[in-house]
Write a protein that holds these residues in place. Sequence first.
Motif, PDB file in Angstrom:
ATOM      1  N   LEU A 290       2.127   1.692  -3.443  1.00  0.00           N
ATOM      2  CA  LEU A 290       1.032   2.147  -4.304  1.00  0.00           C
ATOM      3  C   LEU A 290       0.922   3.673  -4.301  1.00  0.00           C
ATOM      4  N   ARG A 291       1.077   4.270  -3.142  1.00  0.00           N
ATOM      5  CA  ARG A 291       0.994   5.731  -3.008  1.00  0.00           C
ATOM      6  C   ARG A 291       2.091   6.418  -3.823  1.00  0.00           C
ATOM      7  N   SER A 292       3.307   5.903  -3.694  1.00  0.00           N
ATOM      8  CA  SER A 292       4.435   6.468  -4.446  1.00  0.00           C
ATOM      9  C   SER A 292       4.240   6.291  -5.945  1.00  0.00           C
TER      10      SER A 292
ATOM     11  N   TRP B  41       1.465   6.073  -7.618  1.00  0.00           N
ATOM     12  CA  TRP B  41       0.425   6.964  -8.133  1.00  0.00           C
ATOM     13  C   TRP B  41       0.982   8.362  -8.388  1.00  0.00           C
ATOM     14  N   LYS B  42       1.809   8.860  -7.456  1.00  0.00           N
ATOM     15  CA  LYS B  42       2.413  10.193  -7.600  1.00  0.00           C
ATOM     16  C   LYS B  42       3.305  10.243  -8.845  1.00  0.00           C
TER      17      LYS B  42
ATOM     18  N   LEU C 142       0.824  -1.212   0.000  1.00  0.00           N
ATOM     19  CA  LEU C 142       0.000   0.000   0.000  1.00  0.00           C
ATOM     20  C   LEU C 142       0.863   1.270   0.000  1.00  0.00           C
ATOM     21  N   LEU C 143       2.001   1.209   0.702  1.00  0.00           N
ATOM     22  CA  LEU C 143       2.923   2.356   0.700  1.00  0.00           C
ATOM     23  C   LEU C 143       3.538   2.550  -0.686  1.00  0.00           C
TER      24      LEU C 143
END
Length: 307
Positions: free
Chosen positions: A203-205, A207-208, A200-201
């Motif tokens: 995934l955040r990176s 997306w950015k 999940l961590l």
Amino acid sequence: MGHSHHHDHDHEHSHAPEVNSDNQRKVLLAFWLTFAFMLAEVVGGLWSGSLALLADAGHMLTDSAALALAYFAFRIGKRDADSKRTFGYMRFEVIAGFINAITLFVIVIWILHEAWQRFQSPAPVLAGPMLGVAVAGLLTNIVVFWILIRGDSEHVNIKGAALHVMGDLLGSIGAIVAAAVIYFTNWTPIDPILSVVVALLILRSAWKLLKKSAHILLEGAPEGVTPSRIADHLYEQIPTIDSVHHIHVWSITSGKVLATMHVKPKAGEDPKTVVRAVERELSETFAIEHATVAVDWSEEGDSCSLS
């Protein structure tokens, strides 16, 4: 009126080869370190039976590919412009960043799938070997991350590679925590649970990075450099302008902004002086070094490029 198109290209690129060469060396060194440890982590993951380690190894495999792609992008990006690619190959670096983001999404899906399988049927994990490999992985990732963030860390390609390694750093920390919990409590579900947290961590990176690289590929206006803002600023700073329109602004690659626009000088004003003033404002306020400014001739309704 004749056309003139003058830009101080030597000044624009005076530091580019040095920075590019430094980035290239950093990426190549990071690739070899990552690839070598990825092989060790695959062996360690299979030996210990740890999903956290195998997930990290899978991620390190994509890291190796991402770093190899980044290195290739820097090599390609240095090629001069030709008759077919008039801006050269600089945008290849943005494409590499975009592909990096996509690979991160793929690896997240794989980790989540594997974690679900582990929840359904827990497997035994050897905590000792898992801990040893995870600690070695953490140290390797710290070294690689440190190499990448020195210097030009805002470059979209360096940032893409660094985000991959940051994901690995988190993966290694997760594997260490999981190994410690299994060693002291023998509670194996911690292994897939921490794999999901890391996924999940990542995934955040991802997306950015995807948003940033896709924005450049779609010719989006750079942050804080919108056409309306440029127009407002020019009206405010250059009273000799009657109107500004057809403003287009975009990035060729990270940090290289281009713009085109039409300006109409007020009656009796010298068009060349107005155009030079516009160029100066674009360069000093918005860091747009390469602008094409066309003058609108109100009587003929025609326009002529002066820059």
